[in-house]
Design a protein around this motif. Structure first.
Motif, PDB file in Angstrom:
ATOM      1  N   GLN A 504       0.964  -1.375  -0.327  1.00 11.99           N
ATOM      2  CA  GLN A 504      -0.087   0.288   0.063  1.00 11.99           C
ATOM      3  C   GLN A 504       0.975   1.182   0.190  1.00 11.99           C
ATOM      4  O   GLN A 504       1.054   2.237  -0.934  1.00 11.99           O
ATOM      5  N   ALA A 505       2.083   1.446   0.748  1.00 11.49           N
ATOM      6  CA  ALA A 505       2.734   2.515   1.273  1.00 11.49           C
ATOM      7  C   ALA A 505       3.736   2.963  -0.573  1.00 11.49           C
ATOM      8  O   ALA A 505       3.930   3.736  -0.940  1.00 11.49           O
ATOM      9  N   ALA A 506       4.052   1.136  -0.846  1.00  7.77           N
ATOM     10  CA  ALA A 506       4.995   1.564  -2.239  1.00  7.77           C
ATOM     11  C   ALA A 506       3.592   2.688  -3.456  1.00  7.77           C
ATOM     12  O   ALA A 506       4.089   2.769  -4.485  1.00  7.77           O
ATOM     13  N   LEU A 507       2.347   2.169  -3.122  1.00 11.74           N
ATOM     14  CA  LEU A 507       1.420   2.709  -4.142  1.00 11.74           C
ATOM     15  C   LEU A 507       1.278   3.905  -3.703  1.00 11.74           C
ATOM     16  O   LEU A 507       1.437   5.075  -5.380  1.00 11.74           O
ATOM     17  N   ALA A 508       1.445   4.758  -2.516  1.00 12.10           N
ATOM     18  CA  ALA A 508       1.681   6.215  -2.276  1.00 12.10           C
ATOM     19  C   ALA A 508       2.919   6.961  -2.901  1.00 12.10           C
ATOM     20  O   ALA A 508       3.062   7.539  -3.168  1.00 12.10           O
ATOM     21  N   TYR A 509       4.218   5.996  -2.297  1.00 12.23           N
ATOM     22  CA  TYR A 509       5.662   6.466  -2.530  1.00 12.23           C
ATOM     23  C   TYR A 509       5.826   5.577  -3.277  1.00 12.23           C
ATOM     24  O   TYR A 509       7.276   5.302  -3.956  1.00 12.23           O
ATOM     25  N   PRO A 510       6.028   5.719  -5.103  1.00 13.32           N
ATOM     26  CA  PRO A 510       6.587   4.552  -5.765  1.00 13.32           C
ATOM     27  C   PRO A 510       7.873   5.128  -6.211  1.00 13.32           C
ATOM     28  O   PRO A 510       9.013   4.589  -6.703  1.00 13.32           O
ATOM     29  N   ASP A 511       7.585   6.867  -6.023  1.00 15.38           N
ATOM     30  CA  ASP A 511       9.452   7.571  -6.107  1.00 15.38           C
ATOM     31  C   ASP A 511      10.193   7.094  -5.355  1.00 15.38           C
ATOM     32  O   ASP A 511      12.041   7.671  -5.259  1.00 15.38           O
ATOM     33  N   ARG A 512       9.463   6.466  -3.967  1.00 16.71           N
ATOM     34  CA  ARG A 512      10.555   6.600  -1.908  1.00 16.71           C
ATOM     35  C   ARG A 512      10.833   4.785  -1.843  1.00 16.71           C
ATOM     36  O   ARG A 512      11.101   5.217  -1.423  1.00 16.71           O
ATOM     37  N   ILE A 513      10.543   3.993  -3.037  1.00 20.11           N
ATOM     38  CA  ILE A 513      11.202   2.810  -2.839  1.00 20.11           C
ATOM     39  C   ILE A 513      12.978   2.197  -2.776  1.00 20.11           C
ATOM     40  O   ILE A 513      13.079   3.403  -3.476  1.00 20.11           O
TER      41      ILE A 513
END
Length: 814
Positions: A504-513
């Motif tokens: 879920q967090a990756a969906l919100a922050y695809p640029d912060r993986i």
């Protein structure tokens, strides 16, 4: 009804609205504009539609609606109602509706004509919230293009209402208000940096309580400071003083209790800036200003707007102090010195200048406009707006041309930052707790970065506190839980498969993986290209893949404050269409060589990295060009002489390519690339002979013309060719003196005399001349004398003009 200062200005205001349909009302806090103006407009019959009034805060919206309803002898929801996030009290009979600012934006986007609305009032417009600026810009466009009967009124508590009047092309009406003198009292000495803010405030409150009479209003930046100050005051105040906290997230009943007069004793209200202008708190005689305020600022650490604590401005301090002069003469204590007041800014900035613009960019795309199309009082910064659009494109809310997509329309309907709305729309109700958590301040103090700790506390606080030693802000946690319930109802069904919190967090922050870099230190490369570092003691410090949701915002290498571990399999499942193999052939400045790799990438992250053994020679050569740009072009003596010849030829009018240092670098792809086969490293480049590549830049005709005009060699009397160096002030040859025996005239290049440097048999300079016949006839005799003594086996004729040139010594014994 009780007589209020605003009453005197109402006839002029009603007349202006009836005549022009627009007005700006300037009235100081406490004048009564919030509760009297909508009722006066209703009574005057200015419009048959609803009167909608915007309030920047939920408490003020509910309180204003309740006060107007009470004036009419009704309950909220009849003639006067309100709508705020998560709560509504309206009916078919409602004629005046008080709403918070985001509600108006949704009303406009769903009904661009505002077909059942006759008037829109922007209360407290001086606060310059982003939603108020957007709402006014949209309403001005609606009134100009669709609804010339739509009444618009902006109400401000500042004296600078002129720019709003110019924007609206409306008259400015002023109410003088009513207040009593307020005596300012500053600190004698500044608060020591070692003293906590709450302790300093508690001490000043105790002092003020002992020196004054009447109700006390203390301004603090937020709920946390209010609660901590309240704890420090226990047992230190007179028993007749009742402490009443007042902040936006409180239950309405507790807020009403803080606003109402105390039936017995004195009241101490510990309030946020909510009490500056929007509310009238009765029986206040003393103000204590902590000098701090919370404002929305774009936080690069979270990628969203966050509330930050800053010093108040002089305008805010004046408004706060004025709260002490509503009912009688008052006193305003300030937690700063008189000298410090001069360093305060005059006014707070408009939110559109400092906040995250992603929500604004989404609303404008939904409206089908650009910032230039709408009448904004302050235009958004073009660079910040472009960044917001880029984020929305990454989330799929905008297409490549900046137009809103179907997914973007879905995001605009959710009351969240677009990042979190994107997550909620794809993951469904299961993501509601994480969305509420990421939208709120961290509820855990001193906890490691892992978001799972916070989610665990949300699921079961009792079990969490039994096993974890972290300090929990229970009020914040309760707000998160309530907001999660509301968001779960607003969310759609998602896309089917249940996703973990990390996904879920990756969906919100695809640029912060983040992918952990090699090495001992926990440094991470983020998929968007930035870097971040984690505390070495953090339990996540050895984790290979994480999603970073909050950092300290350092632009060079941010420190991670919140993150969650994610499995590579989850990453691949989520972003399969964005993961692919890339052939990489590039110059490594660190390794000083061309590296050829095959990488499986997500963003800039290399999930798999292998050597690319079959890299084409041309790809390696092209990468080496970057190496040449990095290392520079070191010219050998021969190459330097050739370039000098070409430059002299160009100056003489020959049609030749530019071989100056800058031109060589600028054109390396054209002239050098075909010659770089096999060159892969700095060592290879050091050994590389540039001369063939440089000579190849000239065709046969150009080379013939160069050799004729600027020859590269001089033929000695022995018949040997030696290079001519053109890099100095004069073209020069260097050779041993015996090789020039028999040369009667001075060597020339065209009409230019060569500079001749003559060497001893040991190749040390003995004479430099531009007049060889003169040297033979003059100083040669002295040179001969010295040379004969040093080199007796070499010939030293008395008349070198008649001698044979030679490079040999005499045979031994002669």
């Amino acid at each position: 009804m009780q007589k209020l200062p605003i009453d005197a200005a109402l006839p002029e205001l009603i007349s202006a609205l009836r005549a022009q349909g627009r007005a700006v009302l300037q009235a100081p806090p406490g004048a009564g504009k919030t509760t009297r103006v909508p009722l006066a407009m209703l009574e005057a019959g200015l419009t048959r539609g609803r009167i909608v009034m915007l309030e920047p805060r939920r408490l003020a919206a509910r309180a204003a609606a309740a006060r107007m309803a009470e004036t009419l002898g009704e309950a909220p929801g009849e003639t006067v109602g309100y709508r705020i996030r998560g709560e509504s009290k309206t009916s078919k009979a409602t004629r005046i509706e008080v709403v918070t600012e985001g509600i108006l934006t949704r009303m406009i986007q769903s009904d661009p004509e505002l077909s059942d609305v006759g008037a829109v009032i922007f209360d407290e417009f001086h606060e310059r919230s982003l939603n108020a600026d957007l709402g006014l810009a949209l309403c001005l466009e609606i009134a100009g293009a669709l609804r010339d009967d739509l009444l618009l009124l902006a109400m401000s508590a500042t004296l600078d209402a002129g720019p709003v009047g110019e924007l609206m092309q409306a008259p400015v009406i002023t109410s003088e208000g009513r207040s009593f003198p307020v005596e300012p009292r500053w600190l004698d000495r500044a608060v020591p940096k070692t003293q906590r803010f709450e302790q300093a405030m508690a001490d000043l409150i105790v002092q003020a309580a002992s020196e004054t009479q009447g109700g006390i209003l203390a301004f603090l930046p937020g709920e946390g400071e209010i609660r901590r100050t309240e704890g420090l005051l226990k047992g230190r105040l007179p028993k007749d003083i009742t402490i009443r906290p007042l902040f936006g997230a409180m239950e309405f009943a507790a807020q009403r209790a803080a606003i109402r007069p105390e039936t017995q004793g004195r009241k101490l209200v510990l309030a946020t800036s909510i009490a500056e202008t929007s509310l009238t708190i009765e029986d206040i005689r003393v103000v204590i200003d902590g000098g701090r305020a919370r404002r929305a600022r774009f936080d690069p650490g979270s990628g969203m707007s966050r509330l930050v604590t800053e010093k108040v401005t002089r305008a805010e301090a004046t408004q706060r102090a004025g709260r002490g002069g509503r009912v009688a003469e008052g006193i305003a204590y300030k937690l700063w010195t008189k000298g410090e007041e001069g360093a305060l800014h005059a006014f707070p900035p408009a939110e559109i200048e400092t906040a995250d613009l992603a929500g604004l960019a989404l609303e404008l795309a939904l409206w089908g406009a650009t910032p230039e199309d709408l009448p904004f009082l302050t235009a958004p910064h073009p660079g910040a707006f472009a960044e917001a659009q880029a984020l929305l494109q990454m989330l799929g809310a905008l297409d490549a041309e900046g137009r809103i997509t179907a997914h973007g329309r879905q995001l605009a309907r959710l009351p969240l930052h677009p990042r979190l709305a994107h997550m909620l729309s794809l993951a469904g109700p299961e993501a509601a707790p994480l969305a509420a958590l990421l939208a709120e301040r961290d509820p855990l103090r001193g906890a490691p970065s892992d978001l799972n700790y916070r989610l665990e506390a949300i699921r079961d606080l009792r079990r969490f506190t039994e096993s974890r030693p972290f300090e929990v802000t229970r009020a914040a946690l309760e707000r998160i839980k309530q907001e999660a319930k509301r968001l779960a109802r607003a969310a759609g069904q998602g896309q089917g498969a249940q996703l973990s919190s990390a996904a879920q967090a990756a969906l919100a922050y695809p640029d912060r993986i983040g992918l952990r870099r090699k090495g001992d230190a926990p440094r991470y490369q983020l998929s968007g290209g930035k870097g971040a570092v984690m505390d070495e003691a953090d339990p996540l410090a050895q984790t290979r893949l994480i999603v970073v949701t909050d950092t300290d915002g350092n632009p060079r290498e941010a420190r991670i404050r919140q993150a969650i571990p994610i499995a590579e399999s989850e990453l691949r499942a989520l972003f399969a269409d964005q993961i692919g193999w890339h052939d990489l052939c590039e110059w490594s400045r660190r390794e000083r060589r061309v590296i050829a790799r095959r990488q499986e990438r997500f963003g800039v992250l290399a999930l798999d990295d292998r050597q690319w053994k079959e890299a084409p020679a041309e790809a390696i050569s092209r990468a080496m060009l970057d190496g040449v740009r990095d290392l520079g072009i070191p010219l050998s003596d021969a190459a330097r002489r050739f370039c000098a010849r070409v430059e002299i030829g160009r100056a003489a009018g020959l049609d030749l390519p530019d071989m100056g240092p800058e031109a060589l670098i600028a054109g390396i792809e054209d002239w050098l690339l075909p010659f770089l086969g096999g060159v892969k490293s700095a060592d290879d480049w050091k050994r590389f002979d540039l001369l063939p590549a440089l000579r190849a830049r000239l065709d046969w005709g150009q080379m013939q013309a160069l050799d004729a005009r600027v020859p590269g060699k001089f033929t000695t009397p022995l018949g040997r060719e030696i290079p001519i160096d053109y890099s100095g002030e004069h073209p020069e040859i260097i050779l041993r003196i015996q090789e020039m025996f028999g040369q009667r005239s001075h060597p020339m290049v065209g009409k230019l005399p060569l500079r001749v440097t003559l060497l001893s048999p040991a190749r040390r300079p003995v004479q430099t001349t531009m007049d060889l016949p003169g040297f033979w006839a003059g100083s040669y005799a002295d040179v001969r004398k010295d040379m004969k003594a040093q080199y007796p086996r070499h010939p030293w004729p008395e008349d070198p003009r008649e001698a044979d040139p030679t490079l040999r010594a005499k045979p031994r014994g002669t």
